[in-house]
Design a protein around this motif. Structure first.
Motif, PDB file in Angstrom:
ATOM      1  N   VAL A  31       1.297  -1.324   0.034  1.00 46.84           N
ATOM      2  CA  VAL A  31       0.504  -0.123   0.065  1.00 46.84           C
ATOM      3  C   VAL A  31       0.827   1.488   0.391  1.00 46.84           C
ATOM      4  O   VAL A  31       2.132   1.368   0.890  1.00 46.84           O
ATOM      5  CB  VAL A  31      -0.777  -0.295   0.874  1.00 46.84           C
ATOM      6  CG1 VAL A  31      -1.727   1.550   1.108  1.00 46.84           C
ATOM      7  CG2 VAL A  31      -1.447  -0.594   1.742  1.00 46.84           C
ATOM      8  N   THR A  32       0.589   2.182  -0.911  1.00 44.93           N
ATOM      9  CA  THR A  32       1.311   3.224  -0.708  1.00 44.93           C
ATOM     10  C   THR A  32       0.465   4.698   0.056  1.00 44.93           C
ATOM     11  O   THR A  32      -1.019   5.063  -1.358  1.00 44.93           O
ATOM     12  CB  THR A  32       2.109   3.951  -2.409  1.00 44.93           C
ATOM     13  OG1 THR A  32       2.498   2.954  -2.527  1.00 44.93           O
ATOM     14  CG2 THR A  32       2.321   4.863  -2.312  1.00 44.93           C
ATOM     15  N   LEU A  33       0.353   5.406   0.425  1.00 49.95           N
ATOM     16  CA  LEU A  33      -0.288   6.400   1.454  1.00 49.95           C
ATOM     17  C   LEU A  33       0.426   7.849   0.959  1.00 49.95           C
ATOM     18  O   LEU A  33       1.762   7.594   1.395  1.00 49.95           O
ATOM     19  CB  LEU A  33      -0.769   6.432   2.840  1.00 49.95           C
ATOM     20  CG  LEU A  33      -1.186   5.142   3.097  1.00 49.95           C
ATOM     21  CD1 LEU A  33      -1.864   5.281   4.682  1.00 49.95           C
ATOM     22  CD2 LEU A  33      -3.094   5.686   2.146  1.00 49.95           C
ATOM     23  N   ASP A  34      -0.326   8.538   0.069  1.00 48.61           N
ATOM     24  CA  ASP A  34       0.180  10.175  -0.713  1.00 48.61           C
ATOM     25  C   ASP A  34      -0.903  11.185  -0.306  1.00 48.61           C
ATOM     26  O   ASP A  34      -1.904  11.496  -0.649  1.00 48.61           O
ATOM     27  CB  ASP A  34       0.777   9.916  -2.597  1.00 48.61           C
ATOM     28  CG  ASP A  34       1.486  10.809  -2.944  1.00 48.61           C
ATOM     29  OD1 ASP A  34       2.182  11.362  -2.046  1.00 48.61           O
ATOM     30  OD2 ASP A  34       1.004  10.579  -3.865  1.00 48.61           O
ATOM     31  N   GLN A  35       0.131  12.180   0.204  1.00 49.46           N
ATOM     32  CA  GLN A  35      -0.445  13.521   0.104  1.00 49.46           C
ATOM     33  C   GLN A  35      -2.133  13.025   0.849  1.00 49.46           C
ATOM     34  O   GLN A  35      -2.962  14.043   0.602  1.00 49.46           O
ATOM     35  CB  GLN A  35      -0.430  14.106  -0.756  1.00 49.46           C
ATOM     36  CG  GLN A  35       0.484  13.875  -2.171  1.00 49.46           C
ATOM     37  CD  GLN A  35       0.715  14.885  -2.985  1.00 49.46           C
ATOM     38  OE1 GLN A  35      -0.637  16.251  -3.304  1.00 49.46           O
ATOM     39  NE2 GLN A  35       1.020  14.559  -4.558  1.00 49.46           N
ATOM     40  N   SER A  65       2.851  12.721   4.130  1.00 51.10           N
ATOM     41  CA  SER A  65       1.552  12.794   4.505  1.00 51.10           C
ATOM     42  C   SER A  65       2.051  12.910   5.978  1.00 51.10           C
ATOM     43  O   SER A  65       2.720  13.778   6.239  1.00 51.10           O
ATOM     44  CB  SER A  65       0.914  11.630   4.913  1.00 51.10           C
ATOM     45  OG  SER A  65       0.409  11.325   2.848  1.00 51.10           O
ATOM     46  N   VAL A  66       0.723  13.561   6.846  1.00 50.19           N
ATOM     47  CA  VAL A  66       0.202  14.406   7.780  1.00 50.19           C
ATOM     48  C   VAL A  66      -0.431  13.375   8.654  1.00 50.19           C
ATOM     49  O   VAL A  66      -1.138  12.570   9.118  1.00 50.19           O
ATOM     50  CB  VAL A  66      -0.303  15.602   7.928  1.00 50.19           C
ATOM     51  CG1 VAL A  66      -0.113  16.062   9.662  1.00 50.19           C
ATOM     52  CG2 VAL A  66       0.733  16.717   7.319  1.00 50.19           C
ATOM     53  N   PHE A  67       0.373  13.093  10.107  1.00 50.69           N
ATOM     54  CA  PHE A  67      -0.346  11.718  11.493  1.00 50.69           C
ATOM     55  C   PHE A  67      -0.787  12.953  12.332  1.00 50.69           C
ATOM     56  O   PHE A  67       0.686  13.313  13.092  1.00 50.69           O
ATOM     57  CB  PHE A  67       0.681  10.630  11.817  1.00 50.69           C
ATOM     58  CG  PHE A  67       0.420   9.802  10.533  1.00 50.69           C
ATOM     59  CD1 PHE A  67      -0.809   8.364  10.176  1.00 50.69           C
ATOM     60  CD2 PHE A  67       1.210  10.307   9.424  1.00 50.69           C
ATOM     61  CE1 PHE A  67      -0.484   7.893   9.617  1.00 50.69           C
ATOM     62  CE2 PHE A  67       1.145   9.133   8.072  1.00 50.69           C
ATOM     63  CZ  PHE A  67       0.501   7.731   8.528  1.00 50.69           C
ATOM     64  N   SER A  92       6.585  13.262   5.555  1.00 53.56           N
ATOM     65  CA  SER A  92       5.949  13.482   6.331  1.00 53.56           C
ATOM     66  C   SER A  92       6.097  13.807   7.622  1.00 53.56           C
ATOM     67  O   SER A  92       7.344  13.621   8.445  1.00 53.56           O
ATOM     68  CB  SER A  92       5.461  11.657   6.187  1.00 53.56           C
ATOM     69  OG  SER A  92       5.056  11.473   5.306  1.00 53.56           O
ATOM     70  N   THR A  93       5.296  14.352   8.409  1.00 54.84           N
ATOM     71  CA  THR A  93       4.650  14.685   9.375  1.00 54.84           C
ATOM     72  C   THR A  93       3.851  13.932  10.774  1.00 54.84           C
ATOM     73  O   THR A  93       2.844  13.854   9.837  1.00 54.84           O
ATOM     74  CB  THR A  93       4.717  15.378   9.154  1.00 54.84           C
ATOM     75  OG1 THR A  93       5.011  17.142   8.825  1.00 54.84           O
ATOM     76  CG2 THR A  93       4.419  16.864  10.860  1.00 54.84           C
ATOM     77  N   PHE A  94       4.471  13.141  11.784  1.00 57.09           N
ATOM     78  CA  PHE A  94       3.962  13.142  13.099  1.00 57.09           C
ATOM     79  C   PHE A  94       3.396  14.061  13.898  1.00 57.09           C
ATOM     80  O   PHE A  94       4.901  14.321  14.474  1.00 57.09           O
ATOM     81  CB  PHE A  94       4.555  12.130  13.223  1.00 57.09           C
ATOM     82  CG  PHE A  94       4.397  10.539  12.354  1.00 57.09           C
ATOM     83  CD1 PHE A  94       3.511   9.430  12.371  1.00 57.09           C
ATOM     84  CD2 PHE A  94       5.480  11.129  10.956  1.00 57.09           C
ATOM     85  CE1 PHE A  94       3.709   8.504  11.749  1.00 57.09           C
ATOM     86  CE2 PHE A  94       5.334   9.236   9.711  1.00 57.09           C
ATOM     87  CZ  PHE A  94       4.308   8.277  10.329  1.00 57.09           C
TER      88      PHE A  94
END
Length: 199
Positions: A31-35, A65-67, A92-94
């Motif tokens: 799986v790829t999660l993008d933007q 992506s942002v979490f 990405s940012t967590f």
């Protein structure tokens, strides 16, 4: 499977009020999660496995992506629990992740690569306010990233490492807090024991 949003400010999955994590990537899946943004997920109690937003046991790539404000309950990974899979985090940012276990943002028992990303303002009552790794046979690599302002109630405010090799390159690990090893603790203080079940 690739899920591509219209930028993390525009494509937001807000799990507030829901009773389960947002995604589960099973063994053998890619799986790829993008933007996108994943926020306000809370793992139900009791739960055998962690990952407030994602339980990952296959191959997962997270990009741009942002979490934020995800909660892993009493298990590993406020946002993501990598259960023996391959997790790659890019650009990405967590932030705002919490767990009563280990790994305020990410808990990993598998291969983890983080590049050009920020992990900041997360909290674990256990080890690894930002990241916790127990990957005896799988490497962890952190490159060109910032791990700052995370907190642990025990050890490893920024990064807690139980087993395996963790390599940090061209990165900032600063202003994290813990009872011991405020930035990085390479050996676990055995104050408790966690158990996991195959998803």
């Amino acid at each position: 499977v690739t899920i591509t949003g219209n930028g993390p400010a525009n494509t937001v999955i807000n799990a507030a009020g829901q009773t389960d994590r947002i995604f589960q990537v099973d063994n053998g899946a890619s799986v790829t999660l993008d933007q996108i943004t994943l926020e306000n997920a809370t793992l139900p109690l009791p739960s055998a496995n962690g990952g407030g937003a994602i339980l990952e046991a296959g191959t997962l790539t997270v990009n741009q992506s942002v979490f934020t404000n995800n909660n892993g309950g009493f298990q590993l990974g406020g946002a993501i629990f990598n259960f023996g899979g391959t997790l790659t985090v890019l650009n990405s940012t967590f932030s705002g992740g919490n767990t009563s276990g280990d790994g305020g943002a990410i808990g990993t028992l598998g291969t983890l690569t983080i590049a050009n990303s920020t992990i900041s303002g997360n909290h674990a009552i256990g080890q690894g306010g930002g990241i916790f790794s127990n990957s005896a046979s799988s490497p962890v690599s952190i490159v060109n990233s910032t791990i700052a302002n995370n907190t642990s109630g025990v050890t490893g405010g920024g990064i807690g490492v139980e087993t395996g090799t963790t390599q940090v390159t061209n990165s900032i690990v600063a202003k994290n807090t813990a009872v011991t090893g405020r930035e990085l603790l390479p050996r676990r203080h055995r104050h408790h024991r966690r158990w996991w079940q195959q998803p």
